[in-house]
Write a protein that holds these residues in place. Sequence first.
Motif, PDB file in Angstrom:
ATOM      1  N   ALA A   1      -1.357  -6.490   3.631  1.00  0.00           N
ATOM      2  CA  ALA A   1      -1.605  -7.564   4.591  1.00  0.00           C
ATOM      3  C   ALA A   1      -2.966  -8.203   4.374  1.00  0.00           C
ATOM      4  CB  ALA A   1      -1.510  -7.011   6.012  1.00  0.00           C
ATOM      5  N   VAL A   2      -3.905  -7.408   3.923  1.00  0.00           N
ATOM      6  CA  VAL A   2      -5.243  -7.912   3.652  1.00  0.00           C
ATOM      7  C   VAL A   2      -5.758  -7.206   2.401  1.00  0.00           C
ATOM      8  CG1 VAL A   2      -5.837  -8.502   6.024  1.00  0.00           C
ATOM      9  CG2 VAL A   2      -6.283  -6.203   5.206  1.00  0.00           C
TER      10      VAL A   2
ATOM     11  N   ARG B   1      -5.245  -0.054  -5.167  1.00  0.00           N
ATOM     12  CA  ARG B   1      -4.892   1.288  -4.671  1.00  0.00           C
ATOM     13  C   ARG B   1      -4.018   1.165  -3.437  1.00  0.00           C
ATOM     14  NH1 ARG B   1     -10.526   2.606  -4.493  1.00  0.00           N
ATOM     15  NH2 ARG B   1     -11.155   2.947  -6.634  1.00  0.00           N
TER      16      ARG B   1
ATOM     17  N   TRP C   1      -6.007 -11.109  13.468  1.00  0.00           N
ATOM     18  CA  TRP C   1      -5.655 -10.369  12.257  1.00  0.00           C
ATOM     19  C   TRP C   1      -4.856  -9.135  12.651  1.00  0.00           C
ATOM     20  CZ3 TRP C   1     -10.019  -7.775   8.921  1.00  0.00           C
ATOM     21  CH2 TRP C   1      -9.483  -7.356   7.702  1.00  0.00           C
TER      22      TRP C   1
ATOM     23  N   GLY D   1      -7.137  -4.810  -0.044  1.00  0.00           N
ATOM     24  CA  GLY D   1      -7.569  -3.431  -0.174  1.00  0.00           C
ATOM     25  C   GLY D   1      -7.281  -2.516   0.995  1.00  0.00           C
ATOM     26  N   HIS D   2      -6.473  -2.959   1.946  1.00  0.00           N
ATOM     27  CA  HIS D   2      -6.195  -2.122   3.107  1.00  0.00           C
ATOM     28  C   HIS D   2      -4.735  -1.715   3.142  1.00  0.00           C
ATOM     29  CE1 HIS D   2      -9.665  -2.329   6.088  1.00  0.00           C
ATOM     30  NE2 HIS D   2     -10.119  -2.842   4.973  1.00  0.00           N
ATOM     31  N   VAL D   3      -4.512  -0.437   3.402  1.00  0.00           N
ATOM     32  CA  VAL D   3      -3.140   0.016   3.617  1.00  0.00           C
ATOM     33  C   VAL D   3      -2.701  -0.411   5.007  1.00  0.00           C
ATOM     34  CG1 VAL D   3      -3.392   1.957   2.049  1.00  0.00           C
ATOM     35  CG2 VAL D   3      -3.942   2.259   4.447  1.00  0.00           C
TER      36      VAL D   3
ATOM     37  N   HIS E   1     -19.163  -4.950  -6.977  1.00  0.00           N
ATOM     38  CA  HIS E   1     -18.232  -5.255  -5.887  1.00  0.00           C
ATOM     39  C   HIS E   1     -19.000  -5.626  -4.626  1.00  0.00           C
ATOM     40  CE1 HIS E   1     -14.795  -4.782  -3.172  1.00  0.00           C
ATOM     41  NE2 HIS E   1     -14.030  -4.716  -4.231  1.00  0.00           N
TER      42      HIS E   1
ATOM     43  N   CYS F   1      -8.683  -2.786  -4.877  1.00  0.00           N
ATOM     44  CA  CYS F   1      -7.721  -3.256  -3.867  1.00  0.00           C
ATOM     45  C   CYS F   1      -6.302  -2.801  -4.202  1.00  0.00           C
ATOM     46  CB  CYS F   1      -7.747  -4.778  -3.760  1.00  0.00           C
ATOM     47  SG  CYS F   1      -9.391  -5.460  -3.634  1.00  0.00           S
TER      48      CYS F   1
ATOM     49  N   LYS G   1     -11.959 -10.089   2.882  1.00  0.00           N
ATOM     50  CA  LYS G   1     -10.744  -9.304   3.117  1.00  0.00           C
ATOM     51  C   LYS G   1      -9.518 -10.188   3.332  1.00  0.00           C
ATOM     52  CE  LYS G   1     -12.480  -5.050   3.261  1.00  0.00           C
ATOM     53  NZ  LYS G   1     -11.994  -3.906   2.477  1.00  0.00           N
TER      54      LYS G   1
ATOM     55  N   GLU H   1      -2.311  -7.524  11.615  1.00  0.00           N
ATOM     56  CA  GLU H   1      -1.892  -6.494  10.648  1.00  0.00           C
ATOM     57  C   GLU H   1      -2.997  -5.495  10.358  1.00  0.00           C
ATOM     58  OE1 GLU H   1      -1.590  -9.737   9.858  1.00  0.00           O
ATOM     59  OE2 GLU H   1       0.434 -10.183   9.215  1.00  0.00           O
TER      60      GLU H   1
ATOM     61  N   GLU I   1       1.044  -1.928   7.353  1.00  0.00           N
ATOM     62  CA  GLU I   1       2.217  -2.813   7.259  1.00  0.00           C
ATOM     63  C   GLU I   1       1.807  -4.257   7.035  1.00  0.00           C
ATOM     64  OE1 GLU I   1       5.247  -0.349  10.189  1.00  0.00           O
ATOM     65  OE2 GLU I   1       5.084  -2.514  10.317  1.00  0.00           O
TER      66      GLU I   1
ATOM     67  N   HIS J   1     -18.444  -4.720  -1.748  1.00  0.00           N
ATOM     68  CA  HIS J   1     -18.616  -3.542  -0.886  1.00  0.00           C
ATOM     69  C   HIS J   1     -19.969  -2.875  -1.106  1.00  0.00           C
ATOM     70  CE1 HIS J   1     -14.117  -2.610   0.136  1.00  0.00           C
ATOM     71  NE2 HIS J   1     -14.567  -3.723   0.690  1.00  0.00           N
TER      72      HIS J   1
ATOM     73  N   THR K   1     -13.456   2.225   2.964  1.00  0.00           N
ATOM     74  CA  THR K   1     -12.441   3.149   2.456  1.00  0.00           C
ATOM     75  C   THR K   1     -11.040   2.544   2.499  1.00  0.00           C
ATOM     76  OG1 THR K   1     -12.297   4.162   4.655  1.00  0.00           O
ATOM     77  CG2 THR K   1     -13.738   5.227   3.035  1.00  0.00           C
ATOM     78  N   GLY K   2     -10.961   1.231   2.687  1.00  0.00           N
ATOM     79  CA  GLY K   2      -9.666   0.565   2.639  1.00  0.00           C
ATOM     80  C   GLY K   2      -8.753   0.900   3.796  1.00  0.00           C
ATOM     81  N   GLY K   3      -9.326   1.160   4.943  1.00  0.00           N
ATOM     82  CA  GLY K   3      -8.523   1.389   6.134  1.00  0.00           C
ATOM     83  C   GLY K   3      -7.888   2.764   6.223  1.00  0.00           C
ATOM     84  N   ARG K   4      -8.426   3.721   5.516  1.00  0.00           N
ATOM     85  CA  ARG K   4      -7.850   5.067   5.541  1.00  0.00           C
ATOM     86  C   ARG K   4      -7.833   5.623   6.962  1.00  0.00           C
ATOM     87  NH1 ARG K   4      -7.964   7.779   0.272  1.00  0.00           N
ATOM     88  NH2 ARG K   4      -7.674   9.731   1.363  1.00  0.00           N
TER      89      ARG K   4
ATOM     90  N   TYR L   1      -2.409  -2.937  13.592  1.00  0.00           N
ATOM     91  CA  TYR L   1      -1.153  -2.238  13.840  1.00  0.00           C
ATOM     92  C   TYR L   1      -0.419  -1.966  12.538  1.00  0.00           C
ATOM     93  CZ  TYR L   1      -2.409  -4.100  18.347  1.00  0.00           C
ATOM     94  OH  TYR L   1      -3.087  -4.427  19.471  1.00  0.00           O
TER      95      TYR L   1
END
Lengths: 172, 213
Positions: free
Chosen positions: B166-167, B79, A167, B169-171, A74, B77, B39, A169, B173, A76, A123-126, A172
């Motif tokens: 939205a992108v 997840r 970007w 792998g990211h949680v 990956h 992604c 992303k 999203e 809205e 990442h 971490t995928g925006g955690r 927010y």
Amino acid sequence: MTDVNEFAGAPDEAAREMAISARSEALFNETRQRRYERVDRMFVYLMLAQWVFGIVLALCFSPYGWSGKIKQAHLHVQVAVFLGAALSLFPILLAYLRPGWVVTRHVIAINQMLWSALLIHLTGGRIETHFHVFGSLAFLAFYFDWKVILTATVVVAGDHFVRGIFWPESVY
Amino acid sequence: MNPHGRAAEKPKYRAIIFFATIVWAATVLYGGNLLWTYKTTPSAGATAPVMWPENVPVRFDPARANLVLLAHPHCPCTRASIVELNNLSATLRGKLAIHVFFLRPAEFDEEWVKTASWDSALRIPGATVHIDEEGLMAARFGAVTSGQAVLYGHDRELLFSGGLTAVRGHVGEGAGVDRIVSLITTGKSDSSESFVFGCSLLTPNTPQQGGTL
């Protein structure tokens, strides 16, 4: 009536006070410089630990990208290794070559905030990872230098401002 | 020692620091751009059938909208897509019949499919989780990317086809979730599509042959 004795030895008193003041300032500067160097050394270990942590995170969370039944490393993982290297090794180099230098601690502040951004991406925006920002500010506060906190804040604010435009999203 | 308590500046370090700064800046800019592009670049969307396919081994619920999510069990992604599906389920509270299909290529057994994404999908209220044997369901719904969602109304007509994030792998809205909520609650939306971000469900053969499920 003014007592002449009141001024007896006045020039010596003033000179002694000036000497004490100069010595206080020198001691203060020495102590402050040692603090800068000590905190720089602390960040050397933190930067190394973050680099290892980032790689482990990428290997645990997103080791492979898939196309059907085929997997490949990956992005990442590569980013954690190489971008993480840049974010860690540059401040470590400065801390080694120029400990206590004003540029060193500002570079550390910038890279520490960039590490927060990278870890959030890995971490995928955690939400939990966002607390790395606050923890980093706390560590940077050990410098007792408000300008370093300002630098770190500007980096984070600038990142949110730019992403808010291109970007939204992601913010927010 | 100079007045600031520093050792006298050593000219040789200036060259090292200058060179290191260039390398650092180039790496950060290149790496940041790479990450940003990765992303935000969507994957291929689905060519979903306009009506609910006949040969689908799940019961279509005519009393409400039916949403199908096609997923690769090992796609990192996806997840985030599962998290967003969970949020969608909570928002719409029983107004959706949800089916999640996880790809299982013939070479792998069922345990290969049962990843953390599978477990997360099982915990979504109202969702039924299935194994998509050799990607047949993905093919029937025209999905080629993990995280593809297709929404059909109670009249079996396609209402929405797209991703839930939205992108990549990211949680958080995104347009896909907003449009689905709008479609279910108001009956209309500004668009019936959104970008999909995820791993390919197709196994590449050759560029000329394209991929296979």
